[in-house]
Write a protein that holds these residues in place. Structure first.
Motif, mmCIF file in Angstrom:
data_model
loop_
_atom_site.group_PDB
_atom_site.id
_atom_site.type_symbol
_atom_site.label_atom_id
_atom_site.label_comp_id
_atom_site.label_asym_id
_atom_site.label_seq_id
_atom_site.Cartn_x
_atom_site.Cartn_y
_atom_site.Cartn_z
ATOM 1 N N ALA A 1 -6.197 -12.472 14.934
ATOM 2 C CA ALA A 1 -5.826 -11.586 13.829
ATOM 3 C C ALA A 1 -6.682 -10.319 13.859
ATOM 4 C CB ALA A 1 -5.983 -12.319 12.497
ATOM 5 N N ILE A 2 -6.027 -9.222 13.521
ATOM 6 C CA ILE A 2 -6.715 -7.926 13.457
ATOM 7 C C ILE A 2 -6.494 -7.380 12.064
ATOM 8 C CG2 ILE A 2 -6.867 -5.604 14.395
ATOM 9 C CD1 ILE A 2 -5.691 -6.783 17.008
ATOM 10 N N LEU A 3 -7.618 -7.122 11.362
ATOM 11 C CA LEU A 3 -7.569 -6.736 9.960
ATOM 12 C C LEU A 3 -8.183 -5.355 9.759
ATOM 13 C CD1 LEU A 3 -8.896 -10.111 8.481
ATOM 14 C CD2 LEU A 3 -6.501 -9.479 8.893
ATOM 15 N N LYS A 4 -7.751 -4.725 8.680
ATOM 16 C CA LYS A 4 -8.380 -3.479 8.249
ATOM 17 C C LYS A 4 -8.878 -3.697 6.836
ATOM 18 C CE LYS A 4 -5.920 0.313 7.607
ATOM 19 N NZ LYS A 4 -5.210 1.585 7.897
ATOM 20 N N GLY B 1 -14.209 5.066 9.887
ATOM 21 C CA GLY B 1 -14.277 6.294 9.123
ATOM 22 C C GLY B 1 -13.655 6.188 7.766
ATOM 23 N N GLY B 2 -13.744 7.312 7.031
ATOM 24 C CA GLY B 2 -13.209 7.378 5.689
ATOM 25 C C GLY B 2 -14.151 8.105 4.767
ATOM 26 N N PRO B 3 -13.747 8.361 3.523
ATOM 27 C CA PRO B 3 -14.631 9.047 2.567
ATOM 28 C C PRO B 3 -15.859 8.193 2.275
ATOM 29 C CG PRO B 3 -12.342 9.002 1.787
ATOM 30 C CD PRO B 3 -12.430 8.062 2.959
ATOM 31 N N PRO B 4 -16.986 8.826 1.898
ATOM 32 C CA PRO B 4 -18.190 8.049 1.568
ATOM 33 C C PRO B 4 -17.910 7.046 0.448
ATOM 34 C CG PRO B 4 -18.728 10.367 1.806
ATOM 35 C CD PRO B 4 -17.240 10.278 1.851
ATOM 36 N N GLY B 5 -18.311 5.802 0.684
ATOM 37 C CA GLY B 5 -18.080 4.736 -0.288
ATOM 38 C C GLY B 5 -16.730 4.089 -0.172
ATOM 39 N N ARG B 6 -15.862 4.614 0.697
ATOM 40 C CA ARG B 6 -14.505 4.066 0.848
ATOM 41 C C ARG B 6 -14.151 3.919 2.326
ATOM 42 N NH1 ARG B 6 -10.618 7.875 -2.317
ATOM 43 N NH2 ARG B 6 -9.131 6.256 -1.633
ATOM 44 N N GLU B 7 -15.147 3.735 3.165
ATOM 45 C CA GLU B 7 -14.906 3.652 4.597
ATOM 46 C C GLU B 7 -14.027 2.447 4.936
ATOM 47 O OE1 GLU B 7 -18.732 5.924 4.162
ATOM 48 O OE2 GLU B 7 -17.917 4.082 3.305
ATOM 49 N N GLY B 8 -13.347 2.564 6.062
ATOM 50 C CA GLY B 8 -12.524 1.470 6.544
ATOM 51 C C GLY B 8 -13.188 0.749 7.696
ATOM 52 N N LEU B 9 -12.959 -0.552 7.775
ATOM 53 C CA LEU B 9 -13.511 -1.381 8.831
ATOM 54 C C LEU B 9 -12.365 -1.992 9.622
ATOM 55 C CD1 LEU B 9 -16.210 -3.349 6.766
ATOM 56 C CD2 LEU B 9 -16.523 -1.226 8.054
ATOM 57 N N ASP C 1 -14.293 -0.576 -0.550
ATOM 58 C CA ASP C 1 -14.089 -0.565 -1.988
ATOM 59 C C ASP C 1 -12.887 -1.416 -2.410
ATOM 60 O OD1 ASP C 1 -12.221 1.061 -0.832
ATOM 61 O OD2 ASP C 1 -12.192 2.530 -2.479
ATOM 62 N N ASN C 2 -12.334 -2.180 -1.454
ATOM 63 C CA ASN C 2 -11.160 -2.995 -1.729
ATOM 64 C C ASN C 2 -11.467 -4.452 -1.366
ATOM 65 O OD1 ASN C 2 -8.598 -4.182 -1.891
ATOM 66 N ND2 ASN C 2 -7.581 -2.379 -1.057
ATOM 67 N N PRO C 3 -11.299 -5.338 -2.291
ATOM 68 C CA PRO C 3 -11.636 -6.745 -1.991
ATOM 69 C C PRO C 3 -10.604 -7.453 -1.119
ATOM 70 C CG PRO C 3 -10.797 -6.558 -4.228
ATOM 71 C CD PRO C 3 -10.908 -5.152 -3.711
ATOM 72 N N PHE C 4 -9.493 -6.803 -0.837
ATOM 73 C CA PHE C 4 -8.439 -7.455 -0.077
ATOM 74 C C PHE C 4 -8.348 -6.852 1.323
ATOM 75 C CE2 PHE C 4 -7.217 -7.542 -4.579
ATOM 76 C CZ PHE C 4 -7.158 -8.906 -4.780
ATOM 77 N N ALA C 5 -8.261 -7.717 2.302
ATOM 78 C CA ALA C 5 -8.134 -7.277 3.688
ATOM 79 C C ALA C 5 -6.663 -7.067 4.028
ATOM 80 C CB ALA C 5 -8.753 -8.304 4.622
ATOM 81 N N ILE C 6 -6.385 -6.105 4.871
ATOM 82 C CA ILE C 6 -5.023 -5.780 5.289
ATOM 83 C C ILE C 6 -4.847 -6.253 6.722
ATOM 84 C CG2 ILE C 6 -3.363 -3.927 5.657
ATOM 85 C CD1 ILE C 6 -4.982 -2.262 3.623
ATOM 86 N N THR C 7 -3.847 -7.067 6.961
ATOM 87 C CA THR C 7 -3.584 -7.565 8.309
ATOM 88 C C THR C 7 -2.737 -6.546 9.059
ATOM 89 O OG1 THR C 7 -3.673 -9.843 7.536
ATOM 90 C CG2 THR C 7 -2.613 -9.425 9.673
ATOM 91 N N LEU C 8 -3.284 -6.031 10.145
ATOM 92 C CA LEU C 8 -2.551 -5.057 10.944
ATOM 93 C C LEU C 8 -1.573 -5.747 11.868
ATOM 94 C CD1 LEU C 8 -5.391 -2.505 11.832
ATOM 95 C CD2 LEU C 8 -3.668 -2.334 10.041
ATOM 96 N N LEU C 9 -2.032 -6.743 12.573
ATOM 97 C CA LEU C 9 -1.168 -7.539 13.440
ATOM 98 C C LEU C 9 -1.926 -8.793 13.852
ATOM 99 C CD1 LEU C 9 -2.180 -7.118 16.665
ATOM 100 C CD2 LEU C 9 -1.231 -4.859 16.235
ATOM 101 N N LYS C 10 -1.198 -9.692 14.459
ATOM 102 C CA LYS C 10 -1.821 -10.922 14.909
ATOM 103 C C LYS C 10 -1.247 -11.282 16.268
ATOM 104 C CE LYS C 10 -2.949 -15.636 13.531
ATOM 105 N NZ LYS C 10 -2.856 -16.680 12.461
ATOM 106 N N GLN C 11 -2.176 -11.569 17.172
ATOM 107 C CA GLN C 11 -1.758 -11.957 18.509
ATOM 108 C C GLN C 11 -2.230 -13.382 18.787
ATOM 109 O OE1 GLN C 11 -3.509 -8.989 21.018
ATOM 110 N NE2 GLN C 11 -5.532 -9.951 20.996
ATOM 111 N N ASN C 12 -1.804 -13.896 19.896
ATOM 112 C CA ASN C 12 -2.069 -15.306 20.188
ATOM 113 C C ASN C 12 -3.440 -15.550 20.795
ATOM 114 O OD1 ASN C 12 0.515 -15.986 19.286
ATOM 115 N ND2 ASN C 12 1.407 -15.535 21.302
ATOM 116 N N THR C 13 -4.080 -14.517 21.296
ATOM 117 C CA THR C 13 -5.362 -14.693 21.986
ATOM 118 C C THR C 13 -6.482 -14.097 21.153
ATOM 119 O OG1 THR C 13 -4.948 -12.653 23.193
ATOM 120 C CG2 THR C 13 -4.341 -14.697 24.284
#
Length: 1107
Positions: free
Chosen positions: A406-409, A390-398, A413-425
């Motif tokens: 690794a789990i990313l957000k 979800g998110g505003p049109p054109g600015r949705e989050g994945l 509209d942002n070229p950089f990925a945000i790391t939420l957390l990282k697990q071993n599996t």
């Protein structure tokens, strides 16, 4: 070869080669039930084999066998050769054969087994019936240059018409109806087809040929892909019934066995689910309303993505972007928004409001709807899962999960990925809670792990999970599936499990969206288990939020009850509103009102709750604990639990015991046990209620016993007893009660109501104050029974003069109208006496009443004498003497000079007088009578109203009225008259007198001189003039009078007494002491003997005062 080889499909091993043919075997076919199969060979023979691999029948044709086919309904076998075809069935002794004009290359039966299609070398398709007769002939455009090499009927039961697929060596695939009409256009092929086979449900076609491969087509002929490539031509292919297994036979003797696995291509966003159907269509399903819409793409659908109003479909050579026609949440109409005509290779496809996201290995590309690449992200590991959060049109989050854990957000509209957390599996499935504070991950070890996104803390983990989804309406609820179970977890409570096949892909409220094999289902899952988990910890607000997602009515009621017992009235009220329990809502409202008034005793509130719930003993304990014993007692008595109430009271105040007995009696009364209720009321001292019950049921013995036990001071219960005695006609008992009470008035009214007049009169004699209470209803009762005269007298006795007069006036009027003139006279006399009584008692009406008295007296006399005239004229016989009638007529003429009363006619007296004159001898008698009395009459006429007539015969009586001097009272006058002073005797003689021209004789009786006797002076012919001069007497005159000669009318006041003196003592005159009317004594005695009463006033002679 010339053998039939039988293989095991499980592992491809040869079971047994069957020998029987002498030349190459060209074809084989199984029967529908699998119990038989047939083989055809170049040796022109057909062999029928059993499932036990035994040959049971063999027959031949004139040419080599090209193809065989079993009827799908019966065991009829069609065998085709180069020059003919045969039809055989077990019921036939011989094979029926039919010649054809060209070599038959293929054949096939319709689904119902009624028709057989034959494909021939000359490009013709011949459709025959079961008897071999041609019904339809389909001639292909290519003719003999395009021989028919394979045909197949679509086995689908959903089709309304039988559809025949025809493949020829003109490299075309065509479809026909049974009637021979072509469906659609020819499908061009790039090879020579050698075999065509439908899947069991008819949704797909497998086709092979000179291209050395087997290809999969839709039933409409759209190529979907290659099943398997071979090193030589594929001459035959078959689909295993009711499965996805395909077997191929090649020219080089290769037999290939394939299993087709159709992957699920789908997308889900909230309650909208899009999935691929028939490989070329996309169906969008609304999981709540069950609405569906089909989008036909006519190409292989490779990927599907859906988000809000957008739908993206990837085809082999393009991507289609659809949008909803409206913003309505239930709208299911899509239209094409954009087309990206470009071939893309991707593992995952995601659509946003303005972009599409392509995932290929480690790379993510963000493209606009016009195919412009705007962003690209390269990950450090393979991408395993991607989801739009979800998110505003054109600015949705994945939300992106990688193979390295690794789990990313990512924002589009942002070229950089945000790391939420990282697990071993490695990550297998991801989902984020609605508040984006918690993250659920399913790893490669099928473990569900839940993290706090902000702290990166692992909150909990659960095993056996293959997919996970957060509830979109509740922050603390998630579900995950695995090992055939659905697991629901709320907060940190234990997991609740229930059986469920498939994968969880969404969780909205009480609906869980589950994908099982190829179908998506919305499963309604009651949230009972997590709700009860919250209830166990008395977390009522959270339990209410869970219940709002979807629980049963019983669960709502349990929530409401638990919250109520936990004194969370706000939550309890909302829950009871859900189940519409007005009873508990009233309780909560009353408690809230009490709290507003300042009450704060929660123990008392809880006692009320227990009482409502039926926990009466617990409620009673709390009532006693809070000092409200009376409420506990009321509770028990209202519930008719009198034994518990007695136990609760123990040795309490006697007043409470009495109150309990009273309530028990009330219950017995309402329970229709009246006798028990009456006894209990008596025990409790409630005499009035006991009397009501006893009286209503008519138990008179019980009632009189009670009444006799009551003290006379208890007037209200005694009066009620008397009322019931009167109601049930036990007047003796009622009289006994009233005597006991000393209520004389009620006793009088009892006698009056029961018409016991004698008893009532006897009471009135002793207690005159009740005269009105007796005589008025007695008079009314007499009037109702047409006893009006008695009624009038009763009204008179009661002092109701107005009613008495009204009755008499009505009686008088009726008598006159009915020509009962004698009765009219009597009623007028009674009216006159009534007026006299009113004049005596009411000084204001004295003059009016006296005037009416004289008028009614006069009318009474007129009607009395008119009665005789009327009888004489209306009846054939009359008892009156002629002279009497004459006197009556004369009296009437004399008194009817002015107004004539109603009912009296002057004609009757006139006619009577004329009738009397015609009687023989009457004139002489009348003349003699007239001469004898002329002198006296002329003198009497001068007296005018001082003289009187006899009521019986209207004859003038020898009476003269005299008046007393003013100083003489009535009593003195009577005493003077009674003295009777002796008078000197003188000789009586007749003396001759002359007066004018007339001569007359006068009797000289020796009386005093006229100047000494005023009466003599009045009779003297020498007194002239027409004016009447009354006779005044003094004491001397009174002393000289004889008592026998004087008649006194002793009128009651306000009238004065009237005095009359008889001038002819020898004429005997009698006066009625009641009406004061005067008669000749002989007439009076005769009339009294006839009527036993006064002929005028009807007073009985046997009355004590009658004289």
């Amino acid at each position: 070869g010339n053998r039939v080889l039988v293989y095991d499909t499980a592992d491809g091993t040869l079971i047994q080669p069957l020998k029987g043919h002498k030349d190459t075997v060209y074809c084989v076919a199984y029967a529908k039930d699998g119990k038989r199969f047939a083989s055809g060979s170049a040796d022109k023979s057909i062999i029928i084999w059993t499932s036990k691999l035994e040959g049971i029948l063999k027959y031949t044709h004139n040419d080599s066998i090209q193809c065989v086919a079993y009827n799908p309904v019966t065991h009829q076998l069609a065998s085709c050769s180069s020059g003919d075809f045969g039809l055989w069935s077990p019921e036939q002794k011989s094979v029926s054969k039919h010649k054809v004009s060209s070599k038959i290359t293929c054949c096939g039966w319709t689904n119902d087994g009624q028709y057989l299609a034959l494909g021939m070398m000359n490009g013709v398709v011949s459709v025959r019936n079961k008897n071999g007769e041609e019904k339809v002939k389909i001639e292909r455009p290519g003719g003999s240059s395009s021989p028919i090499w394979s045909i197949a009927w679509n086995p689908s039961k959903d089709e309304h018409n039988d559809i025949l697929a025809v493949a020829d060596w003109g490299q075309r695939l065509s479809f026909y109806q049974l009637s021979g009409k072509q469906i659609g256009k020819d499908r061009q092929l790039s090879f020579d087809p050698c075999c065509v086979s439908f899947f069991s449900k008819g949704e797909y076609i497998v086709m092979g040929g000179s291209d050395k491969q087997a290809s999969l087509y839709t039933r409409d002929g759209v190529r979907l892909g290659t099943i398997g490539e071979q090193s030589s031509w594929v001459w035959t292919c078959r689909v295993k019934p009711d499965s996805n297994y395909v077997v191929l036979g090649c020219q080089d003797g290769t037999i290939a066995f394939f299993q087709l696995i159709f992957s699920t291509v789908h997308g889900l966003y909230k309650d909208r689910y899009a999935y691929r159907d028939s490989m070329t269509d996309v169906i969008v399903q609304h999981l709540i309303t069950e609405q569906k819409v089909r989008i036909k793409c006519r190409e292989l659908v490779k990927k599907i993505a859906i988000y809000r109003s957008r739908l993206a479909i990837q085809l082999p050579e393009k991507i289609l972007i659809y949008e909803l026609l409206s913003d309505d949440s239930s709208d299911m109409h899509y239209r094409v928004k954009e087309k990206i005509c470009k071939r893309f290779e991707c593992n995952l496809l995601v659509v946003c409001s303005q972009h599409i996201i392509l995932c290929q290995e480690k790379r993510l590309q963000c493209l606009s709807f016009t195919a412009v690449r705007e962003k690209e992200w390269l990950m450090e590991s393979l991408i395993r899962y991607i989801k739009v959060i979800g998110g505003p049109p054109g600015r949705e989050g994945l939300l992106v999960g990688l193979k390295n854990g690794a789990i990313l957000k990512i924002f589009v509209d942002n070229p950089f990925a945000i790391t939420l957390l990282k697990q071993n599996t490695s990550v297998r499935c991801l989902d984020m809670s609605t508040s984006r504070s918690k993250l659920a991950v399913v790893d490669e070890h099928n473990t569900c792990l839940v993290y706090d996104i902000h702290t990166k803390e692992l909150l909990f983990q659960e095993p056996n999970a293959n997919s996970v989804a957060w509830n979109t309406q509740c922050e603390d609820m998630l579900c995950f599936s695995g090992s055939g179970y659905l697991n629901i977890k709320a907060s940190n409570f234990p997991v609740h499990q229930q059986k469920l096949q498939g994968f969880v892909v969404g969780y909205n409220g009480s609906k869980i969206f589950c994908l099982h094999v190829y179908s998506m289902a919305a499963v309604e899952v009651p949230q009972s288990a997590p709700m009860y988990q919250y209830l166990e910890r008395r977390m009522f607000q959270e339990a209410y939020q869970i219940a709002c997602l979807g629980v049963t009515d019983n669960d709502w009621r349990d929530l409401a009850t638990e919250a109520l017992e936990g004194l969370d009235f706000h939550t309890a009220k909302k829950a009871f509103i859900r189940v519409r329990d007005l009873r508990y809502l009233e309780l909560i409202n009353s408690i809230e009102e009490r709290k507003k008034r300042g009450e704060s005793n929660n123990q008392l509130f809880l006692a009320d709750v227990y009482a409502y719930q039926g926990k009466f003993h617990e409620a009673a304990k709390l009532y006693r604990k809070t000092g409200h014993d009376s409420r506990a007692l009321s509770m028990y008595t209202d519930l008719r639990m009198f034994e518990y109430a007695k136990d609760f009271l123990g040795s309490a105040d006697p007043k409470d015991t009495k109150l309990l007995m009273k309530k028990q009696a009330d219950w017995a009364k309402n329970s229709k046990e009246p006798r028990a209720a009456a006894d209990m009321y008596l025990t409790a001292g409630e005499h009035m209620k006991a009397i009501e019950i006893i009286g209503e049921h008519g138990w008179m013995d019980m009632l009189i016993d009670l009444a006799r036990k009551l003290d006379k001071a208890e007037r209200e219960p005694l009066s009620r007893c008397a009322v019931f005695f009167k109601k049930f006609n036990h007047h003796g008992y009622a009289a006994e009660i009233y005597n006991k009470m000393g209520d004389l008035k009620a006793l009088v009214l009892l006698h009056v109501d029961t018409r016991h007049w004698d008893e009532a009169f006897s009471l009135v004699e002793k207690h005159s104050q009740f005269r009105d209470d007796v005589y008025v209803p007695y008079a009314q009762w007499l009037a109702e029974h047409d006893r009006f005269e008695e009624a009038q007298r009763a009204f008179h006795k009661a002092g109701r003069q107005a009613e008495a007069v009204r009755v008499l006036e009505q009686l008088t009027h009726n008598a006159v109208v009915e020509s009962r003139f004698n009765d009219a006279s009597y009623y007028y006399w009674m009216l006159s006496m009534q007026c006299l009584d009113i004049a005596r008692d009411n000084s204001e009406k004295k003059e009016e009443m006296l005037k009416k008295f004289h008028s009614f007296q006069h009318l009474a006399e007129l009607y009395h004498v008119y009665h005789s005239v009327h009888r004489y004229m209306s009846e054939p016989f009359s008892s009156n003497m002629p002279e009497i009638l004459f006197n009556i007529s004369r009296f009437l003429f004399h008194n009817l000079t002015r107004d004539v009363p109603m009912g009296i006619s002057k004609v009757y007296p006139s006619r009577a007088a004329h009738a009397l004159e015609r009687l023989e001898g009457f004139s002489e008698m009348l003349l003699l009578r007239w001469q004898c009395l002329m002198n006296f009459s002329r003198s009497v006429l001068e007296f005018r109203y001082a003289s009187r007539q006899s009521v019986a015969c209207s004859e003038v009586l020898p009476l003269v009225e005299f008046y007393l001097e003013d100083d003489i009272s009535d009593e003195e006058a009577v005493s003077l008259i009674d003295l009777e002073v002796p008078r000197v005797e003188r000789n009586s003689s007749w003396q001759e007198m002359s007066r004018g021209e007339s001569q007359c004789l006068r009797l000289d009786d020796g009386t005093e001189d006229p100047e000494d006797d005023p009466f003599t002076a009045k009779l003297s012919f020498e007194q002239g003039g027409r004016a009447f001069v009354p006779v005044l007497v003094n004491r001397a005159v009174l002393r000289c009078m004889s008592r026998r000669d004087v008649l006194i009318k002793r009128w009651p006041r306000p009238l004065s007494w009237q005095y009359y003196r008889s001038l002819l003592p020898d004429v005997s005159i009698t006066m009625c002491p009641s009406c004061f009317q005067m008669f000749h004594s002989e007439d009076y005695e005769l009339l009294v003997l006839q009527h036993n009463c006064c002929p005028y006033c009807r007073r009985p002679i046997d009355e004590p005062s009658y004289c």
